[in-house]
Design an enzyme around this catalytic site. Sequence first.
Site, PDB file in Angstrom:
ATOM      1  N   ARG A 142      55.300  51.101  35.834  1.00  0.00           N
ATOM      2  CA  ARG A 142      53.954  51.204  36.387  1.00  0.00           C
ATOM      3  C   ARG A 142      53.204  52.308  35.641  1.00  0.00           C
ATOM      4  O   ARG A 142      53.798  53.319  35.256  1.00  0.00           O
ATOM      5  CB  ARG A 142      53.998  51.572  37.879  1.00  0.00           C
ATOM      6  CG  ARG A 142      54.417  50.437  38.778  1.00  0.00           C
ATOM      7  CD  ARG A 142      53.371  49.333  38.907  1.00  0.00           C
ATOM      8  NE  ARG A 142      53.800  48.290  39.829  1.00  0.00           N
ATOM      9  CZ  ARG A 142      54.379  47.140  39.470  1.00  0.00           C
ATOM     10  NH1 ARG A 142      54.584  46.869  38.198  1.00  0.00           N
ATOM     11  NH2 ARG A 142      54.729  46.264  40.396  1.00  0.00           N
ATOM     12  N   HIS A 159      49.850  44.292  30.746  1.00  0.00           N
ATOM     13  CA  HIS A 159      50.729  44.099  31.915  1.00  0.00           C
ATOM     14  C   HIS A 159      51.313  42.679  31.931  1.00  0.00           C
ATOM     15  O   HIS A 159      51.139  41.937  32.902  1.00  0.00           O
ATOM     16  CB  HIS A 159      49.985  44.405  33.224  1.00  0.00           C
ATOM     17  CG  HIS A 159      50.916  44.675  34.371  1.00  0.00           C
ATOM     18  ND1 HIS A 159      50.618  45.514  35.411  1.00  0.00           N
ATOM     19  CD2 HIS A 159      52.162  44.202  34.640  1.00  0.00           C
ATOM     20  CE1 HIS A 159      51.614  45.555  36.266  1.00  0.00           C
ATOM     21  NE2 HIS A 159      52.576  44.752  35.821  1.00  0.00           N
TER      22      HIS A 159
END
Length: 309
Positions: free
Chosen positions: A224, A272
């Site tokens: 993350r 991502h």
Amino acid sequence: MALLFFGNADRVAEWLPELRRAMPDRDIRVWPDAGDLSEIRYSLGFAPPEGVLASLPNLRAIFSTGAGVDGTLRDPTVPADVPIVRMVEQGLTEGMTEYVVMHVLAWHRDLWTYAGMQAAGEWRKLDQTLARDRRVGVMGLGVLGEDAARMLAALRFDVAGWSRTAKEIPGVACFAGEEGLGPFLARTEILVCLLPLTAQTRGIMDRGLLSRLPRGAVLVNVARGQHLVEEDLVALLDEGHLAGATLDVFREEPLPEAHPFWRHPKVRTTPHIASITLAPSASREVARQIARFEAGEPLENVVDRARGY
Ligand SMILES: NC(=O)c1ccc[n+]([C@@H]2O[C@H](COP(=O)([O-])OP(=O)(O)OC[C@H]3O[C@@H](n4cnc5c(N)ncnc54)[C@H](OP(=O)(O)O)[C@@H]3O)[C@@H](O)[C@H]2O)c1
């Protein structure tokens, strides 16, 4: 016994047919067209809007479309007594391992330096190191971290891993806890982050931690964006302590146009996509779990709310 799905229009278009295929008899609804809220037993999504899950009086299980549940737990009103199930699914694991192996190999074999040399018309041979002499460290030895570490070890990398509790993985030197972190970092030339985002791991990769890597080390962050103090990474790259970084996740997504990562010569970014939850197999996994649950068996991959993962 309805299931309520959360997602934007693209996600709904992708997921709804797969959910209906996997659970043909299930009443599947899409937020905000939830109908009678008392009929909802299950929810599925990455980050349901705050307060919605708490408004479902008969909710029995919360399914996350992601391996990480930080999106769900962002909502402080999520009912404490309803289990949260994170996504564990073979396709998600394999996708992540492919990405990690690809980027570790790219840094290991100087792919980006050679790409720059081609662009400059430069013919020059760099020193070559075998994988067996390259020390890779994987932070987080869960479902994803362990699979990536095992595959890197199979490619003959000198692999170590770091986790909260002690582990034994063949071919991987395992370190754990606060006392294991120092020796783990000191031996790591390519650091892969596969930690979950929790109160303990938020901002963990700051100047203090990254400075403990040997000079010339490289970071691959696929966990993350909030694990990384982005300004500290830029400073360490500019100072020459770190040689490069592959970043798939960012503090702010999409990555803002003016962000230095877009143009930094030592940074490789992807949007991502390290591993994407694939709707067909993930829908089958949710169907499998619900069938187990309704047969009186325990749910699998339930998040420990106190640990946050
Ligand atoms: N970029 C992408 O496309 C993408 C895709 C999927 C997932 N992800 C990220 O990958 C993360 C990991 O997924 P996973 O399925 O492997 O999770 P997981 O199975 O829950 O594993 C988490 C691992 O991290 C360790 N850990 C947790 N807190 C720690 C701490 N404070 N100190 C040291 N180690 C700690 C755990 O240690 P123990 O084993 O001792 O509990 C475990 O080994 C997800 O949470 C998500 O954020 C990213």
